[in-house]
Design a protein around this motif. Structure first.
Motif, short mmCIF file in Angstrom:
data_model
loop_
_atom_site.label_atom_id
_atom_site.label_comp_id
_atom_site.label_asym_id
_atom_site.label_seq_id
_atom_site.Cartn_x
_atom_site.Cartn_y
_atom_site.Cartn_z
N THR A 47 -5.06 3.87 3.78
CA THR A 47 -5.88 4.18 5.41
C THR A 47 -4.82 4.77 6.27
O THR A 47 -4.46 5.54 4.38
N GLU A 71 -9.48 2.49 6.65
CA GLU A 71 -8.83 1.80 7.58
C GLU A 71 -7.69 3.29 8.64
O GLU A 71 -7.35 3.75 7.81
N LYS A 110 -3.60 -1.05 13.97
CA LYS A 110 -2.63 -2.22 13.82
C LYS A 110 -1.36 -1.38 12.75
O LYS A 110 0.12 -1.77 12.55
N SER A 111 -2.02 -0.20 12.01
CA SER A 111 -0.70 -0.09 11.38
C SER A 111 -0.34 1.34 11.76
O SER A 111 -0.89 2.55 12.02
N CYS A 137 2.11 -3.77 10.81
CA CYS A 137 2.53 -3.45 9.89
C CYS A 137 2.94 -1.56 9.96
O CYS A 137 2.15 -0.73 10.92
N MET A 276 -3.90 -3.04 5.20
CA MET A 276 -4.91 -4.27 6.37
C MET A 276 -5.19 -5.45 5.12
O MET A 276 -4.22 -6.08 5.05
N GLU A 277 -4.89 -4.54 3.89
CA GLU A 277 -5.87 -5.90 1.91
C GLU A 277 -4.28 -5.98 2.21
O GLU A 277 -3.67 -7.44 1.70
N GLU A 279 -1.59 -6.53 3.50
CA GLU A 279 -1.19 -7.58 4.14
C GLU A 279 -1.44 -8.83 4.14
O GLU A 279 -1.04 -9.72 4.41
#
Ligand SMILES: [Zn+2]
Length: 292
Positions: A47, A71, A110-111, A137, A276-277, A279
């Motif tokens: 990320t 990400e 989203k993070s 997140c 994301m992974e 999560e």
């Protein structure tokens, strides 16, 4: 589960504070290229928390990272600490940043990670700001004392559900360990630069969860000399005494030489995933819950 994350702000800082030098942009471009190649060789997806201004002024950098399958997260709009903003300013900053990044990559962001881990007990409302801007997140909690922030009362060092004023955020905090009576991190930034490689690998292998955080500035100097009083005060928003300026210079540059080899070795030897992974892998029904 080892999370691989990077905070990307160097091009923006160079433009805004450090002289807008083409040679520095070229150096960052080369380093990023090398890093992305190394990650791809070892099959890791990270990320990359990018400042929103990067999407506006250097969109090719953000797209290059995103096109390599990583990400893109949000790292504020102009790298100002969240604990130096009020609610309204934080709302505007986060909105501008998320919007610019999403437009740049054509995907939802989203993070989030706050600059200098600047979410703590005095600005818990920041979680509400993030949730209002579509963030699910967060990785801004440093659960110990540190310069510019820290959140020792958080007291969790594993994926945690944060509840605040009716919203919920999945938090991926930094992990700290006690060394000579002091809680320190080992898997990112200056702590990673100062710690011996074998110690970092040993700690990561022992832990069931770890959170890394790297910058290109950990691999090459961002500030090439001691900052002028004026630049220091503009950037850090505090009095630029000679002591403060020299201390910042040493903290930023110590251990940079040889650090790329160290990071690349870690990338070769360890397994990683991005937020994301992680999560998806986390059983949130079993995760600890903190109501702030
Ligand atoms: Zn940063």
């Amino acid at each position: 589960m080892n999370l691989l994350t990077f905070d990307i702000e160097e091009w923006f800082l160079e433009k805004a504070y450090f002289g807008n030098k083409q040679s520095k942009y070229a150096e960052y471009d080369r380093l990023l290229e090398e890093l992305l190649e190394h990650l791809s060789e070892h099959g890791h997806k990270g990320t990359f928390f990018c400042v929103g201004k990067l999407a506006e002024d250097f969109p090719q950098v953000v797209r290059k990272i995103s096109n390599a399958g990583h990400e893109i997260g949000c790292h504020s709009n102009t790298h100002q600490w969240l604990n130096k903003m009020n609610y309204k300013q934080a709302m505007e900053d986060t909105h501008s940043a998320v919007d610019a990044l999403q437009q740049c990559i054509g995907q939802k962001v989203k993070s989030y990670r706050a600059p200098a881990f600047s979410i703590g007990s005095d600005n818990k409302w920041a979680f509400e700001v993030l949730a209002s801007n579509g963030i699910t997140c967060d990785a801004s909690v440093f659960p110990a004392s540190r310069d510019f922030g820290g959140f020792p009362e958080f007291a969790k060092m594993e994926p945690t559900v944060v509840k605040y004023n009716g919203i919920e955020i999945h938090e991926f905090p930094i992990v700290t360990i006690k060394v000579i009576g002091k809680q320190i991190a080992y898997s990112g930034g200056g702590y990673f630069r100062f710690s011996p490689y074998f110690f970092i690998e040993k700690e990561m292998k022992k832990a069931s969860y770890s959170m890394t955080y790297f910058h290109l500035g950990d691999l090459c100097p961002v500030i090439e000399g001691v900052m002028s009083k004026e630049d220091y005060e503009r950037y850090f928003d505090e009095t630029g005494t000679t002591k403060a300026r020299y201390l910042r210079y040493f903290k930023t540059n110590l251990g940079v030489k040889g650090n790329k080899r160290k990071l690349f070795k870690l990338i070769e030897r360890m397994g990683f995933c991005n937020i994301m992974e992680a999560e998806l892998q986390t059983d949130w029904g079993e995760a600890p819950v903190i109501s702030l």
